[in-house]
Design a protein around this motif. Structure first.
Motif, PDB file in Angstrom:
ATOM      1  N   GLN A   1     -17.041  24.457  16.155  1.00 35.09           N
ATOM      2  CA  GLN A   1     -16.703  24.868  14.788  1.00 35.09           C
ATOM      3  C   GLN A   1     -15.189  24.922  14.602  1.00 35.09           C
ATOM      4  OE1 GLN A   1     -19.034  28.553  14.825  1.00 35.09           O
ATOM      5  NE2 GLN A   1     -20.252  27.782  13.104  1.00 35.09           N
ATOM      6  N   SER A   2     -14.523  25.490  15.590  1.00 34.62           N
ATOM      7  CA  SER A   2     -13.066  25.589  15.534  1.00 34.62           C
ATOM      8  C   SER A   2     -12.421  24.205  15.589  1.00 34.62           C
ATOM      9  CB  SER A   2     -12.564  26.451  16.693  1.00 34.62           C
ATOM     10  OG  SER A   2     -11.157  26.565  16.667  1.00 34.62           O
TER      11      SER A   2
ATOM     12  N   ILE B   1      -9.563  19.473  13.191  1.00 30.61           N
ATOM     13  CA  ILE B   1      -9.551  18.050  12.853  1.00 30.61           C
ATOM     14  C   ILE B   1      -9.490  17.866  11.339  1.00 30.61           C
ATOM     15  CG2 ILE B   1     -10.812  15.863  13.034  1.00 30.61           C
ATOM     16  CD1 ILE B   1     -12.007  16.926  15.650  1.00 30.61           C
ATOM     17  N   GLY B   2     -10.136  18.776  10.596  1.00 35.32           N
ATOM     18  CA  GLY B   2     -10.034  18.727   9.137  1.00 35.32           C
ATOM     19  C   GLY B   2      -8.593  18.881   8.677  1.00 35.32           C
ATOM     20  N   GLU B   3      -7.850  19.781   9.319  1.00 39.15           N
ATOM     21  CA  GLU B   3      -6.425  19.933   9.012  1.00 39.15           C
ATOM     22  C   GLU B   3      -5.651  18.690   9.428  1.00 39.15           C
ATOM     23  OE1 GLU B   3      -4.821  23.538  10.570  1.00 39.15           O
ATOM     24  OE2 GLU B   3      -6.355  24.805   9.652  1.00 39.15           O
ATOM     25  N   ASP B   4      -6.075  18.061  10.529  1.00 39.67           N
ATOM     26  CA  ASP B   4      -5.442  16.810  10.959  1.00 39.67           C
ATOM     27  C   ASP B   4      -5.537  15.748   9.867  1.00 39.67           C
ATOM     28  OD1 ASP B   4      -4.774  17.854  13.406  1.00 39.67           O
ATOM     29  OD2 ASP B   4      -6.296  16.766  14.544  1.00 39.67           O
ATOM     30  N   THR B   5      -6.704  15.634   9.232  1.00 37.36           N
ATOM     31  CA  THR B   5      -6.885  14.592   8.214  1.00 37.36           C
ATOM     32  C   THR B   5      -5.913  14.785   7.053  1.00 37.36           C
ATOM     33  OG1 THR B   5      -8.643  15.819   7.046  1.00 37.36           O
ATOM     34  CG2 THR B   5      -9.332  14.313   8.803  1.00 37.36           C
ATOM     35  N   ILE B   6      -5.656  16.041   6.701  1.00 41.25           N
ATOM     36  CA  ILE B   6      -4.699  16.321   5.622  1.00 41.25           C
ATOM     37  C   ILE B   6      -3.298  15.877   6.034  1.00 41.25           C
ATOM     38  CG2 ILE B   6      -3.586  18.154   4.278  1.00 41.25           C
ATOM     39  CD1 ILE B   6      -6.222  19.731   4.526  1.00 41.25           C
TER      40      ILE B   6
ATOM     41  N   ARG C   1      -9.712   7.456  10.667  1.00 39.25           N
ATOM     42  CA  ARG C   1     -11.118   7.037  10.802  1.00 39.25           C
ATOM     43  C   ARG C   1     -11.797   7.784  11.947  1.00 39.25           C
ATOM     44  NH1 ARG C   1      -8.789   1.880  10.036  1.00 39.25           N
ATOM     45  NH2 ARG C   1      -8.948   1.450  12.266  1.00 39.25           N
ATOM     46  N   MET C   2     -11.107   7.889  13.076  1.00 39.44           N
ATOM     47  CA  MET C   2     -11.674   8.585  14.233  1.00 39.44           C
ATOM     48  C   MET C   2     -11.911  10.063  13.929  1.00 39.44           C
ATOM     49  SD  MET C   2      -9.543   6.848  17.386  1.00 39.44           S
ATOM     50  CE  MET C   2     -10.492   7.699  18.671  1.00 39.44           C
ATOM     51  N   ALA C   3     -10.987  10.671  13.177  1.00 45.23           N
ATOM     52  CA  ALA C   3     -11.132  12.092  12.830  1.00 45.23           C
ATOM     53  C   ALA C   3     -12.384  12.314  11.994  1.00 45.23           C
ATOM     54  CB  ALA C   3      -9.893  12.571  12.081  1.00 45.23           C
ATOM     55  N   LYS C   4     -12.577  11.476  10.989  1.00 46.47           N
ATOM     56  CA  LYS C   4     -13.743  11.617  10.116  1.00 46.47           C
ATOM     57  C   LYS C   4     -15.044  11.387  10.882  1.00 46.47           C
ATOM     58  CE  LYS C   4     -11.287  10.319   5.882  1.00 46.47           C
ATOM     59  NZ  LYS C   4     -11.159   9.301   4.805  1.00 46.47           N
TER      60      LYS C   4
END
Length: 221
Positions: free
Chosen positions: A30-31, A36-41, A205-208
């Motif tokens: 979860q963490s 990774i969500g912050e990475d995408t930004i 792409r890898m993050a998503k």
């Protein structure tokens, strides 16, 4: 009977430990999804900045190709373009550090998950390496600009201490060889900037894909 009771107790304890470890594993995932969500930004911001820089590099190269060395550099070059910005990308590695440094990677029992996480981390290193290449050329380009153009005059104009010279920024050395070397540096910046954008797009792409995998494997929203 005593042996059976001990054996059953051992099994029950083992099951309880596995449940505790699974809860810890799920909490880490979860963490990691949040990180990774912050990475995408951040990656999207870096792609935007690098794409703009590449456009400026295209314009600067075209200008230098079509304009021989002169005594003054057009203000349009200074105001409209910035071919040598300091690009950056910042990854959120809080959970990654916890997993790597405290031996918590052993909690991840899903081999597909650990493989994809490792590939994502490896690609982060590749992206940083590519950024370092760009920054090397970028810094060399800044050194050339200090030799070629009197940006100190422009700073005085910005501070309101002198009048705006109508011809532009004074050129210190109108040496064709130096201008060509400067153009070469801009060209190298353009190439490495393009590669940096491609790395960022791959990282995105890898993050998503990793987020979707973790959500699926751990039944997370």
């Amino acid at each position: 009977m005593l042996f059976l009771a001990v054996f059953c107790g051992f099994i029950a304890e083992n099951i309880r430990e596995h449940q505790i470890e699974y809860k810890r594993e799920k909490k880490f995932m979860q963490s990691l999804i949040a990180d990774i969500g912050e990475d995408t930004i951040e990656i999207n911001k870096s792609i935007s900045a690098a794409s703009k820089a590449k456009q400026y590099q295209d314009s600067a190269l075209f200008y230098l190709y079509n304009n021989p060395p002169v005594d003054f550099l057009s203000y349009h070059y200074i105001d409209a373009w910035n071919p040598l910005p300091r690009l950056n990308v910042v990854f959120n590695e809080v959970t990654a550090m916890q997993l790597k440094n405290a031996g918590n990677l052993r909690l991840i029992r899903n081999q597909k998950v650990i493989r994809e996480i490792s590939l994502y981390w490896r690609e982060q290193e590749n992206t940083r390496v590519n950024l370092d290449r760009f920054l090397i050329y970028r810094n060399r380009g800044r050194e050339y600009e200090e030799k070629l153009f009197s940006f100190s005059d422009y700073d005085l104009v910005e501070a309101g201490l002198i009048k705006l010279p109508p011809k532009g920024v004074r050129v210190i050395r109108a040496d064709p060889a130096l201008w060509s070397e400067y153009a070469n540096i801009i060209s190298h910046c353009r190439i490495t900037c393009k590669q940096f954008i491609e790395k960022l797009q791959k990282q995105l792409r890898m993050a998503k894909e990793l987020i979707l995998l973790l959500q699926k494997e751990y039944h997370l929203e």
